[in-house]
Scaffold this motif. Structure first.
Motif, short mmCIF file in Angstrom:
data_model
loop_
_atom_site.label_atom_id
_atom_site.label_comp_id
_atom_site.label_asym_id
_atom_site.label_seq_id
_atom_site.Cartn_x
_atom_site.Cartn_y
_atom_site.Cartn_z
N LEU A 379 0.83 -1.21 0.00
CA LEU A 379 0.00 0.00 0.00
C LEU A 379 0.86 1.26 0.00
O LEU A 379 0.60 2.22 -0.74
CB LEU A 379 -0.93 -0.01 1.21
CG LEU A 379 -1.91 1.16 1.35
CD1 LEU A 379 -2.74 1.35 0.09
CD2 LEU A 379 -2.82 0.95 2.56
N SER A 382 2.29 1.90 -3.35
CA SER A 382 1.33 2.38 -4.35
C SER A 382 1.36 3.90 -4.44
O SER A 382 0.86 4.47 -5.42
CB SER A 382 -0.08 1.91 -3.99
OG SER A 382 -0.19 0.50 -4.04
N VAL A 383 1.93 4.55 -3.44
CA VAL A 383 1.94 6.01 -3.34
C VAL A 383 3.24 6.56 -3.92
O VAL A 383 4.32 6.03 -3.67
CB VAL A 383 1.79 6.44 -1.86
CG1 VAL A 383 1.78 7.96 -1.74
CG2 VAL A 383 0.52 5.84 -1.27
N LEU A 389 -1.12 9.65 2.07
CA LEU A 389 -1.99 8.48 1.93
C LEU A 389 -3.12 8.58 2.94
O LEU A 389 -2.90 8.48 4.15
CB LEU A 389 -1.19 7.19 2.15
CG LEU A 389 -1.99 5.88 2.12
CD1 LEU A 389 -2.65 5.67 0.76
CD2 LEU A 389 -1.09 4.70 2.47
N THR A 391 -6.07 7.00 4.81
CA THR A 391 -6.49 5.64 5.15
C THR A 391 -7.73 5.68 6.04
O THR A 391 -8.18 6.75 6.45
CB THR A 391 -5.36 4.88 5.87
OG1 THR A 391 -5.14 5.49 7.15
CG2 THR A 391 -4.08 4.92 5.07
N PHE A 525 -3.11 10.42 -2.30
CA PHE A 525 -3.68 9.12 -2.65
C PHE A 525 -4.70 8.73 -1.58
O PHE A 525 -4.46 8.92 -0.38
CB PHE A 525 -2.59 8.04 -2.71
CG PHE A 525 -1.73 8.10 -3.95
CD1 PHE A 525 -1.82 7.13 -4.93
CD2 PHE A 525 -0.80 9.13 -4.13
CE1 PHE A 525 -1.03 7.17 -6.06
CE2 PHE A 525 0.00 9.18 -5.26
CZ PHE A 525 -0.11 8.20 -6.24
N SER A 527 -6.40 5.50 0.02
CA SER A 527 -6.38 4.04 0.07
C SER A 527 -7.77 3.51 -0.28
O SER A 527 -8.79 4.05 0.13
CB SER A 527 -6.00 3.57 1.48
OG SER A 527 -6.22 2.18 1.61
N ARG A 528 -7.79 2.44 -1.03
CA ARG A 528 -9.09 1.88 -1.43
C ARG A 528 -9.78 1.18 -0.26
O ARG A 528 -10.93 0.77 -0.37
CB ARG A 528 -8.91 0.93 -2.62
CG ARG A 528 -8.35 1.66 -3.84
CD ARG A 528 -8.32 0.78 -5.07
NE ARG A 528 -9.65 0.63 -5.65
CZ ARG A 528 -9.90 -0.15 -6.70
NH1 ARG A 528 -8.92 -0.86 -7.25
NH2 ARG A 528 -11.11 -0.24 -7.18
N ALA A 549 -4.59 2.12 -4.40
CA ALA A 549 -5.12 3.41 -3.98
C ALA A 549 -5.73 4.14 -5.18
O ALA A 549 -5.68 3.66 -6.32
CB ALA A 549 -4.01 4.25 -3.35
N ARG A 550 -6.31 5.28 -4.89
CA ARG A 550 -6.83 6.15 -5.94
C ARG A 550 -6.06 7.46 -5.86
O ARG A 550 -6.05 8.15 -4.82
CB ARG A 550 -8.33 6.40 -5.74
CG ARG A 550 -9.14 5.12 -5.85
CD ARG A 550 -10.61 5.35 -5.68
NE ARG A 550 -11.20 6.02 -6.84
CZ ARG A 550 -12.51 6.04 -7.10
NH1 ARG A 550 -13.36 5.44 -6.28
NH2 ARG A 550 -12.97 6.65 -8.16
N LYS A 551 -5.42 7.81 -6.96
CA LYS A 551 -4.58 9.00 -7.01
C LYS A 551 -5.43 10.20 -7.41
O LYS A 551 -6.24 10.15 -8.33
CB LYS A 551 -3.45 8.81 -8.02
CG LYS A 551 -2.55 10.02 -8.19
CD LYS A 551 -1.51 9.77 -9.29
CE LYS A 551 -0.66 11.01 -9.52
NZ LYS A 551 0.32 10.80 -10.63
#
Length: 652
Positions: A379, A382-383, A389, A391, A525, A527-528, A549-551
Motif C-alpha cells: 500500500l 502504491s503512493v 496516503l 487511510t 492518494f 487508500s481503497r 489506492a486512488r490517485k
C-alpha cells in the motif's frame, strides 16, 4: 493419599485450595493450562504484536493465585503482605490495561467472606491503597515520554507541543490531556445506561465468541460440530463450577465472583454494539462494531477453562469410580475412591482437553504469515514519493506504522488516518513530523527514473493552535464548492450524513486542508480501504486507480496508452498498476499461501487484491495483452481460494 496423587481432589474435610485447586492439583491444573492456552482467543492474542491483553491475563492469573493463597490463611502478617502485593500487582496491571482491575471486585468479596474484620484495619487499608497507587505510577512516565515526541504518540498526554520543559509538563494542558487519555475519551463510549445493543444481544455476542474458543469455524463449514463442542465445554465449565463450590467454598468465594465479573459483569460494562460477525441476517439494520471484539473476553474464556478442567477431571473421577472403586478411611469418614487401575482405564476421557488445540491449530497460529506486513508495504509503495496516503482505520493504519517505523519502509509517505484526524493530537503530530528523504533504491521500480522534489514542510500550513481550533464537525445543509488554486479542480462537497447531523467531520476538513496546502506538490492518494469516501467527498472525477489506492489529479484524467477506463471502476492506471503488481507487490503470493483467512472483518485486505487484480486483468484485456491478463487472473484465483472468497466474486 493415592487419591490426591492421581486426581488432586481432597476429601470434603480437607477442603482447601492447597488440596485440589492450587499446586497440589496437578491433573486439573495441567488440563486448565492446556485448555486455556489453546482456546482460540487466548492463543491468537498471544501471537500478535499487541500484547496488552495477554500481559493483563498474566496479571489476573497472579492476582488470582495470591488471592487463593490468602483465602487459605487470611490472618497474620503474611496474609497482610499478600493483600498489599495483590493491590500493587492490580495497579501495575491497570497501568498496562484497564483489565488490571478486573479481579478487585472478587478480591473484595473474598475478604468480606473470609475475614470481614480486615476492612476495619485502617493502617492495612492505607497500605493497600498506597500499593495500588504505587503500581499505577508507570502512568507518570507518559507525559515525559510524550513530550519527547515519538513517531507514534497516541493520545499525546502532554501540554508540550514543540519541546519538553517544566513549564509545559506541569501545566493544566498536561493534566487535561493526560486525563482525557486516561479516561479513554477519544473512544466516546456512552454511559452504561445508554445501551448500544439490547443486553440479550450482547450476551449472544459473548456466546458467539465462546463457540469460537473450541473450534474456530469462520466460514461455518462445521457449524454443528462447533455448537456440540461449545455445549460440551459449557457443560464441563458449569459442572466444574458446581464441584468447586461443593469441595472448596473458601477459594470459590473468590473465583465464583471473579467468573461473574469476567462474564455477565464484563458484558454489561463493555456495552458493545452488535458484533461484526454476529447475526449476519440483520445486515446493516443494527449498529455494529467495526471488528469482532472477542479479545475483550479473553479473561472470561481463560477463567472458564479452569472450571472446564475441573469438570473434566470430575467426569474422569466419576467414570473411574464406575469401573472399580475401593473404600478408604479418612479421619472419621469412609470415602469411595477409584482404584489406580480404574484411573488409568478411564484416563482417555482426558483427551477431550486436546480439542481446542487441534480445533484451532490452523486458525489461531500465525506461523509463517507475512501477508499483513506485505500488504502495508504494498500500500505504501502504491503512493508516489512524498505523497499523502488517506487511510480508514486500524486494519490498515497499524500495519502501515509498523512498516514505516519498524521496518523503515517509505517513511517519506504521510499516513493520514481518517478516524484519527478527528483528534487534535494526531494533527499536531502531522505538523511536527519531519520530511523524510525518499529512498529511491528501496522504492518501487514503477517510480524510478524520475526526479521527485522533496517538500520543505508539513502537509498543513497551520500553526498548532490553528489546528487545535478546528471544530469536531460543521453542519452543512447544501453542497459547498471546493476549488484548488492553480489547478482545474472544482468539486462540489456534499454534506455527509451522520447519526445526528449532516455536514463534515474534523477529518473531512483536514483532508480538504491538506489538498489546499500541499497538493499537487505532494501527491494525494486515497487508500481503497476507505471504501466510498472518495465518492462521498465528490473527488471521483479527479481520481484514477493506481495500485491499491486512488490517485488525486489536478485535472480530469484523459485516456492514453497507460490510462484506460474499466467498467464499474473508471480511470485505471494500467501501466503503473501492472508494474507494481509484477515487480513490487508481495502480498498476492503470501496471501495465496494461506490455508485459512480467519478474520472476516479484515477480509477486505485479500478482497482488495482480488478486486485490483481483476480490474488490472480487464484493463490488460482491453490492451490486447491477454498473456499477462491470464496470468494475473490465475494469481487472483489463488488468492480467492486461499481466503474462501471465490463465491463472493465468482472466482474458481
Amino acid at each position: 493419599m493415592r487419591r490426591q496423587r492421581v486426581s488432586g481432589f481432597s476429601s470434603p474435610s480437607e477442603c482447601s485450595s492447597a488440596g485440589w485447586l492450587s499446586a497440589g492439583n496437578e491433573s486439573s491444573g495441567a488440563l486448565a493450562a492446556l485448555i486455556g492456552a489453546s482456546a482460540f482467543t487466548v492463543w491468537s492474542q498471544s501471537v500478535v504484536n499487541e500484547k496488552v491483553y495477554t500481559i493483563s491475563l498474566l496479571g489476573l492469573a497472579l492476582v488470582s493465585w495470591l488471592t487463593v493463597r490468602w483465602c487459605d490463611d487470611p490472618h497474620g502478617a503474611k496474609a497482610d503482605r499478600l493483600l498489599v502485593l495483590i493491590a500493587y500487582l492490580s495497579g501495575l496491571g491497570y497501568a498496562n490495561h484497564m483489565a488490571g482491575f478486573l479481579a478487585l471486585p472478587a478480591v473484595a468479596i473474598a475478604i468480606v467472606l473470609r475475614s470481614p474484620s480486615t476492612l476495619l484495619r485502617w493502617k492495612l487499608l492505607l497500605a493497600i491503597a498506597g500499593a495500588l497507587l504505587l503500581g499505577m505510577t508507570p502512568f507518570l512516565t507518559q507525559p515525559l515520554r510524550a513530550a519527547r515526541f515519538p513517531a507514534i504518540n497516541e493520545g499525546e498526554p502532554t501540554g508540550c507541543t514543540t519541546t519538553i520543559s517544566a513549564s509545559c509538563t506541569f501545566s493544566k494542558a498536561t493534566v487535561h490531556r493526560f486525563m482525557y487519555n486516561f479516561n479513554r475519551g477519544q473512544y466516546g463510549k456512552p454511559a452504561l445506561s445508554q445501551r448500544q445493543a439490547p443486553f440479550y444481544a450482547q450476551v449472544e455476542m459473548w456466546w458467539l465468541y465462546f463457540r469460537w474458543q473450541w473450534l474456530r469455524d469462520p466460514f461455518q463449514n462445521h457449524a454443528g460440530l462447533q455448537a456440540m463442542l461449545a455445549t460440551l465445554f459449557l457443560f464441563f465449565g458449569g459442572l466444574g463450577g458446581y464441584v468447586h463450590w461443593k469441595r472448596d467454598r473458601q477459594s470459590f468465594g473468590y473465583f465464583g465472583p471473579l467468573m461473574f465479573t469476567v462474564t455477565i459483569g464484563l458484558i454489561y460494562y463493555m456495552n458493545f454494539k452488535y458484533g461484526s460477525s454476529q447475526a449476519p441476517e440483520l445486515g446493516d439494520s443494527v449498529p455494529r462494531e467495526v471488528r469482532d471484539r472477542d479479545y475483550f473476553y479473553l479473561w472470561s474464556f481463560s477463567a472458564w477453562s479452569v472450571w472446564a478442567a475441573l469438570g473434566l477431571v470430575y467426569v474422569w473421577e466419576t467414570i473411574a469410580v464406575m469401573i472399580r472403586s475401593e473404600k478408604l478411611e479418612v479421619g472419621s469418614e469412609t470415602l469411595t475412591l477409584p482404584t489406580r487401575r480404574s484411573w488409568l482405564l478411564s484416563a482417555p476421557v482426558l483427551a477431550l482437553a486436546l480439542v481446542p488445540l487441534f480445533g484451532n491449530w490452523k486458525s489461531a497460529s500465525r506461523a509463517g504469515q507475512t501477508d499483513t506486513a506485505d500488504f502495508a508495504v504494498d500500500l505504501l509503495n502504491s503512493v508516489e514519493p512524498y505523497g499523502i496516503l488517506v487511510t480508514a482505520g486500524d486494519n490498515d493504519t497499524f500495519p502501515l506504522w509498523y512498516a514505516q517505523e519498524v521496518q523503515g519502509i517509505r517513511k517519506d509517505v504521510i499516513v493520514a488516518c481518517l478516524s484519527l484526524l478527528n483528534t487534535d493530537w494526531y494533527t499536531r503530530q502531522m505538523l511536527r513530523r519531519p520530511v523524510y528523504e525518499y529512498d529511491s533504491l528501496r522504492g518501487p521500480a514503477a517510480y524510478r527514473g524520475r526526479t521527485w522534489k522533496k517538500p520543505s514542510g508539513p502537509p498543513l500550513k497551520m500553526t498548532m493552535d490553528e489546528a487545535d481550533a478546528v471544530p469536531s464537525a460543521i453542519e452543512l445543509t447544501a453542497p459547498q464548492t471546493f476549488r484548488k488554486d492553480g489547478t482545474q479542480m472544482v468539486v462540489n462537497i456534499r454534506p455527509r450524513a451522520f447519526t445526528d447531523f449532516t455536514g463534515l467531520e474534523r477529518a473531512d476538513l483536514f483532508v480538504l486542508y491538506m489538498i489546499r496546502d500541499a497538493f499537487p506538490e505532494r501527491p494525494v492518494f486515497f487508500s481503497r480501504t476507505t471504501g466510498g469516501y472518495v465518492e462521498e467527498m465528490g473527488f471521483t472525477p479527479f481520481t484514477v486507480v493506481t495500485g491499491l489506492a486512488r490517485k488525486l489529479l489536478p485535472t480530469r484524467p484523459v485516456a492514453n496508452d497507460s490510462l484506460v477506463t474499466v467498467a464499474g471502476v473508471g480511470p485505471f492506471d494500467v501501466g503503473t498498476t501492472r508494474a507494481l503488481w509484477q515487480t513490487t507487490f508481495k502480498a498476492p503470493a503470501s496471501i495465496a499461501k494461506r490455508e485459512l483467512w480467519v478474520d472476516r472483518p479484515s477480509a477486505g485486505i485479500p478482497y482488495l487484491y482480488i478486486r485490483t487484480g481483476m480490474e488490472l486483468s480487464a484493463a490488460l484485456d482491453q490492451r490486447r495483452d491477454t498473456q499477462d491478463a491470464t496470468k494475473i487472473r490465475s494469481q487472483v484465483a489463488a488468492i480467492a481460494r486461499a481466503t474462501q472468497l471465490e463465491d463472493l466474486l465468482g472466482v474458481r
